[in-house]
Write an enzyme that holds these catalytic residues in place. Structure first.
Site, PDB file in Angstrom:
ATOM      1  CG  HIS A 120      29.691 130.724  20.606  1.00 56.44           C
ATOM      2  ND1 HIS A 120      30.592 130.419  21.574  1.00 56.44           N
ATOM      3  CD2 HIS A 120      29.170 129.546  20.200  1.00 56.44           C
ATOM      4  CE1 HIS A 120      30.635 129.106  21.755  1.00 56.44           C
ATOM      5  NE2 HIS A 120      29.768 128.554  20.940  1.00 56.44           N
TER       6      HIS A 120
HETATM    7  N1  UDP Z   1      39.146 128.987  20.138  1.00 58.75           N
HETATM    8  C1  UDP Z   1      40.119 129.511  19.285  1.00 58.75           C
HETATM    9  N2  UDP Z   1      40.071 130.835  18.966  1.00 58.75           N
HETATM   10  C2  UDP Z   1      39.123 131.681  19.461  1.00 58.75           C
HETATM   11  C3  UDP Z   1      38.136 131.149  20.335  1.00 58.75           C
HETATM   12  C4  UDP Z   1      38.163 129.794  20.631  1.00 58.75           C
HETATM   13  O1  UDP Z   1      41.011 128.773  18.846  1.00 58.75           O
HETATM   14  O2  UDP Z   1      39.146 132.881  19.139  1.00 58.75           O
HETATM   15  C5  UDP Z   1      39.160 127.536  20.441  1.00 58.75           C
HETATM   16  C6  UDP Z   1      39.232 127.187  21.910  1.00 58.75           C
HETATM   17  O3  UDP Z   1      40.568 127.093  22.360  1.00 58.75           O
HETATM   18  C7  UDP Z   1      38.508 125.845  21.965  1.00 58.75           C
HETATM   19  C8  UDP Z   1      37.482 125.954  20.843  1.00 58.75           C
HETATM   20  O4  UDP Z   1      37.919 127.008  20.003  1.00 58.75           O
HETATM   21  O5  UDP Z   1      39.408 124.801  21.654  1.00 58.75           O
HETATM   22  C9  UDP Z   1      36.097 126.221  21.387  1.00 58.75           C
HETATM   23  O6  UDP Z   1      35.239 126.464  20.348  1.00 58.75           O
HETATM   24  P1  UDP Z   1      33.766 127.040  20.566  1.00 58.75           P
HETATM   25  O7  UDP Z   1      33.757 127.938  21.748  1.00 58.75           O
HETATM   26  O8  UDP Z   1      33.341 127.590  19.250  1.00 58.75           O
HETATM   27  O9  UDP Z   1      32.906 125.735  20.781  1.00 58.75           O
HETATM   28  P2  UDP Z   1      32.297 124.974  22.035  1.00 58.75           P
HETATM   29  O10 UDP Z   1      33.469 124.453  22.825  1.00 58.75           O
HETATM   30  O11 UDP Z   1      31.446 125.921  22.791  1.00 58.75           O
HETATM   31  O12 UDP Z   1      31.520 123.855  21.420  1.00 58.75           O
END
Ligand code: UDP
Length: 362
Positions: free
Chosen positions: A209
């Site tokens: 993303h």
């Molecule tokens: N996650 C989820 N469903 C999905 C993809 C990610 O529950 O389809 C969870 C994942 O387990 C983690 C979090 O979302 O806890 C990560 O979110 P994201 O990748 O949006 O944010 P980042 O960590 O990059 O800030």
């Protein structure tokens, strides 16, 4: 003490869940701690927001600022205007923000300008990549934070280097891992597990993303093509973020082993991760979860603000060049991927440590 907790986007919900639980536990023996939960509305799709409240038993927010989407500036401004009113209507002693999203930065600025103390959970992590909106959010938030709760010794050290005084830094561990460990026994196979004939250790999970990977369609398609062609024919499950879906919808990319699905709820997503051969991602939080679950993780970024997932965990940085994927896949299929260990204090008790500190604040 009155604490206003801010959450705006998917990773925030996963981080606030254990903090609220720890406050509620504290309330049983301490009637002087109160909290108010504010959802800024930055993420508002059901499967990026409501699902997490249900699955992680997060109480209904006391207010939803309903800012919805917009450019960085439009969204930041909308959150600030609405949150200023929230604080005027509901005075508080402390604003607690988590992570590195727009809501984190916008609400900490408003709090500080209203002379309210700011606590930042997951403070001090740095990618040193100023093209990432999250890095700007981290730097601005930490420049006005009063109490810094850190996930690792690296993060604490970054803050010391920036001149933060020792008595403001609290190395407490990782609240995202609190959630992972407390929910691990409830992970559940998605309905499509049988329909797609998935087998443990015989598929990949992919999430993308970040603007650097998904905003340019040509680059995104090249990544998808390298991943699917070098996966030894194994299915690649791709729960697609709305930002990525927008770009991919305009192409006619097809691959027999790529399965595009809606973003999943937490329990189903982490079931898939826990049983995957490998996760390929540009998310930060997912590299922490794969580290704790011991699942090989390839990160399609040039840098990371979470070096512990590489130094100690199962994560490797491949960069954003699609050509780096094939050699990494060969290493994986030759069983040469590192095993990894779990960072200090990623033990499920970070939120309790945070609340222990909060109750001592004057
Ligand atoms: N996650 C989820 N469903 C999905 C993809 C990610 O529950 O389809 C969870 C994942 O387990 C983690 C979090 O979302 O806890 C990560 O979110 P994201 O990748 O949006 O944010 P980042 O960590 O990059 O800030």
């Amino acid at each position: 003490m009155k604490i206003t907790i801010v959450a705006g986007a998917r990773p925030n919900f996963i981080k606030i869940a254990p903090i609220i639980k720890a406050i509620q536990k504290q309330q049983q023996c301490n009637e002087n701690i109160h909290y108010r939960l504010i959802h800024t509305g930055q993420h508002y799709d059901k499967n990026l927001s409501d699902t997490f409240f249900e699955e992680l038993n997060i109480p209904k927010p006391d207010a939803n600022l309903e800012v919805k989407s917009g450019s960085q500036a439009v969204q930041t401004a909308a959150i600030m205007v609405a949150f200023e009113k929230e604080l005027l209507d509901n005075p508080t002693d402390l604003v607690l923000v988590v992570g590195d999203v727009t809501s984190t930065m916008a609400c900490s600025i408003v709090a500080k300008k209203s002379n309210i103390k700011v606590a930042h959970v997951e403070a001090g992590i740095r990618s040193y990549d100023m093209t990432m909106p999250e890095e700007i959010n981290r730097l601005v938030t930490d420049s006005i934070t009063d109490y810094f709760f850190t996930t690792t010794v690296w993060a604490s050290e970054n803050l010391r280097k920036a001149g933060v005084s020792e008595d403001k830094i609290f190395f407490v561990g990782n609240v995202m891992i609190d959630t992972l460990l407390s929910k691990r026994s409830q992970f559940k196979a998605p309905d499509f597990w049988n329909d797609f004939k998935l087998e443990s250790n015989q598929y990949f999970v992919l999430t993308l993303h970040r603007p650097a990977n998904v905003d340019n369609a040509e680059n995104l398609l090249e990544l998808l093509s390298e991943i699917t062609q070098s996966a030894n024919g194994m299915p690649v499950l791709f729960p697609i973020h709305p930002r990525t879906a927008k770009v991919l919808m305009e192409s006619d990319f097809k691959s027999s082993n790529l399965t595009i699905i809606e973003p999943l709820g937490y329990l189903e997503f982490n079931y898939l991760v826990e049983n995957a051969r490998c996760v390929i991602t540009d998310s930060g939080g997912i590299t922490e979860e794969t580290t704790v679950m011991g699942i090989p993780c390839m990160t399609l970024r040039d840098n990371t603000e979470r070096p512990e997932t590489i130094e100690l965990g199962t994560n490797e940085l491949l960069g954003t060049n699609p050509k780096a994927i094939r050699p990494a896949m060969e290493k994986l299929f030759n069983n040469q991927w590192k095993k990894g260990t779990i960072p200090e204090k990623w033990d499920g008790k970070a939120a309790e440590r945070i609340v222990e500190h909060l109750v001592t604040l004057k």
